[in-house]
Design a protein around this motif. Structure first.
Motif, PDB file in Angstrom:
ATOM      1  N   VAL A 170       0.852  -1.184   0.000  1.00 32.09           N
ATOM      2  CA  VAL A 170       0.000   0.000   0.000  1.00 32.09           C
ATOM      3  C   VAL A 170       0.889   1.236   0.000  1.00 32.09           C
ATOM      4  O   VAL A 170       1.832   1.332   0.800  1.00 32.09           O
ATOM      5  CB  VAL A 170      -0.937   0.016   1.222  1.00 32.09           C
ATOM      6  CG1 VAL A 170      -1.780   1.288   1.235  1.00 32.09           C
ATOM      7  CG2 VAL A 170      -1.843  -1.206   1.212  1.00 32.09           C
ATOM      8  N   LEU A 171       0.597   2.190  -0.857  1.00 32.00           N
ATOM      9  CA  LEU A 171       1.382   3.412  -0.953  1.00 32.00           C
ATOM     10  C   LEU A 171       0.601   4.586  -0.391  1.00 32.00           C
ATOM     11  O   LEU A 171      -0.612   4.663  -0.550  1.00 32.00           O
ATOM     12  CB  LEU A 171       1.739   3.684  -2.417  1.00 32.00           C
ATOM     13  CG  LEU A 171       2.503   2.584  -3.165  1.00 32.00           C
ATOM     14  CD1 LEU A 171       2.747   3.008  -4.594  1.00 32.00           C
ATOM     15  CD2 LEU A 171       3.807   2.255  -2.470  1.00 32.00           C
ATOM     16  N   ASP A 172       1.331   5.480   0.276  1.00 34.80           N
ATOM     17  CA  ASP A 172       0.758   6.751   0.750  1.00 34.80           C
ATOM     18  C   ASP A 172      -0.448   6.513   1.659  1.00 34.80           C
ATOM     19  O   ASP A 172      -1.580   6.834   1.317  1.00 34.80           O
ATOM     20  CB  ASP A 172       0.372   7.624  -0.445  1.00 34.80           C
ATOM     21  CG  ASP A 172      -0.049   9.025  -0.001  1.00 34.80           C
ATOM     22  OD1 ASP A 172       0.295   9.420   1.126  1.00 34.80           O
ATOM     23  OD2 ASP A 172      -0.737   9.698  -0.790  1.00 34.80           O
ATOM     24  N   LEU A 173      -0.173   5.955   2.827  1.00 34.69           N
ATOM     25  CA  LEU A 173      -1.230   5.658   3.799  1.00 34.69           C
ATOM     26  C   LEU A 173      -1.272   6.735   4.877  1.00 34.69           C
ATOM     27  O   LEU A 173      -0.235   7.127   5.409  1.00 34.69           O
ATOM     28  CB  LEU A 173      -0.981   4.289   4.434  1.00 34.69           C
ATOM     29  CG  LEU A 173      -2.007   3.756   5.441  1.00 34.69           C
ATOM     30  CD1 LEU A 173      -2.031   2.236   5.401  1.00 34.69           C
ATOM     31  CD2 LEU A 173      -1.686   4.209   6.869  1.00 34.69           C
ATOM     32  N   THR A 174      -2.475   7.216   5.189  1.00 36.05           N
ATOM     33  CA  THR A 174      -2.677   8.167   6.279  1.00 36.05           C
ATOM     34  C   THR A 174      -3.780   7.646   7.188  1.00 36.05           C
ATOM     35  O   THR A 174      -4.825   7.194   6.705  1.00 36.05           O
ATOM     36  CB  THR A 174      -3.071   9.557   5.756  1.00 36.05           C
ATOM     37  OG1 THR A 174      -2.123   9.979   4.771  1.00 36.05           O
ATOM     38  CG2 THR A 174      -3.106  10.572   6.883  1.00 36.05           C
TER      39      THR A 174
END
Length: 354
Positions: A170-174
């Motif tokens: 998973v990329l760019d998780l907030t």
């Protein structure tokens, strides 16, 4: 024996017409989409790769065009027999209208089985593979499976995901953690990696919001405790309408378990589950055109009215879809309403024709 031969003759004519119509629709769509997608050519993703990508997506296109193909195919198949007076001879020989319709429905049952199997087992996998393959050609191995992000809620925690790659990264998780209405913690990670059945966050920055100040800490790696699996995230980030019925049902149950609306996945679920009834109602409309008010017009006119009917049916479903959210009725009725209306119109016109 003669009755069975007539059934097979009717079924063969209708099935052949449906196949020809479907091939024409898919061919036209392939050519138009290919010309349009040539603008995306870059690097290793050339004109030949564009064609391969579109060929991989043919199962999904076949599913999309199946209802219209059945409607127009039934119109052409029955219309050709009506133009050569074969249907008139059958009726004069004592063949009932119901028996002729049964002969028409036999190939439709075969088409329905193929469409349902395609929707459940073929098109979701070919769509995912085609998108992954295309983006790997554009971006290199392990490229992003989807180009759109998504939001998800889990209890009092909200997540925003940039994308998920073919290798389940998973990329760019907030992550935003709340206590009641107050934001208590925000976590940003460059990626989340699925290893040995659990998630690990990498390049993590955590900001805690205290009563009068904030605290920030950074970690290279941090375990992520969540019930979300790569399969669930893939369903979240993939277009909902390309998912299999079983996936849509599981996704809807998950959203409802989180206290969220599941109107969209349920809408597509009912569209796919009720596809047999939809096709049967469209065939009734096609038969009513041939035996009813359009029996004396040219074949091209019947096809034109068939296309208008198919488009009207689709637009009515599209209008009822958001209405189910606004007025709070089940998404099943957004699918079932136009289907029952088509069936009612078909039965009415057939009864008037005798």
């Amino acid at each position: 024996m003669i009755a069975d031969r007539l059934d097979r003759y009717i079924a063969r004519n209708v099935l052949w017409a449906i196949i020809v119509v479907q091939v024409v629709l898919l061919g036209l769509d392939l050519v138009i989409t290919y010309i349009n997608d040539l603008d995306d050519v870059e690097g290793d993703y050339g004109a030949f790769e564009v064609l391969l990508y579109l060929l991989m997506r043919l199962p999904w296109r076949f599913y999309q065009y199946a209802p219209v193909g059945v409607l127009i195919g039934a119109l052409i198949g029955l219309g050709s027999m009506a133009s050569s007076n074969e249907l008139t001879v059958m009726r004069a020989a004592g063949r009932s209208l119901a028996r002729i319709l049964w002969g028409v429905m036999k190939p439709i049952i075969l088409v329905i089985v193929v469409v349902l199997l395609t929707a459940e087992y073929v098109s979701p996998r070919t769509e995912q593979f085609a998108n992954a393959w295309r983006l790997e050609q554009l971006q290199g191995e392990g490229a992003v499976v989807t180009e759109r992000g998504g939001w998800q809620r889990e209890g009092d925690t909200f997540y925003r995901f940039g994308a998920i790659r073919a290798d389940n990264t998973v990329l760019d998780l907030t992550r935003y953690a709340f206590e009641g209405q107050e934001l208590r913690e925000a976590t940003a990670a460059e990626r989340a990696v699925w290893e040995d059945g659990r998630w690990t966050l990498e390049e993590v920055r955590i900001t805690r919001f205290l009563d009068e100040r904030t605290e920030t800490e950074q970690h290279e790696r941090l375990e992520w405790q969540t019930r979300l699996t790569p399969e669930q995230l893939s369903r979240l980030l993939r277009p909902v309408n390309s998912q299999a019925p079983s996936e849509l049902w599981a996704y809807a149950r998950y959203l409802q378990g989180q206290g969220l609306q599941a109107t969209q996945p349920l809408l597509y679920f009912w569209q796919k589950i009720l596809m047999p009834l939809t096709m049967a109602s469209l065939v009734l409309v096609a038969a009513s055109f041939v035996f009813g008010p359009l029996r004396s017009v040219a074949a091209g006119t019947r096809v034109f009215y068939g296309v208008i009917t198919g488009l009207s049916f689709k637009y009515l479903q599209d209008l009822l879809a958001p209405a189910s959210t606004v007025f709070g009725f089940s998404p099943a009725w957004a699918v079932l309403g136009p289907t029952l209306l088509c069936a009612a119109v078909g039965f009415y016109l057939l009864r008037r024709s005798g």
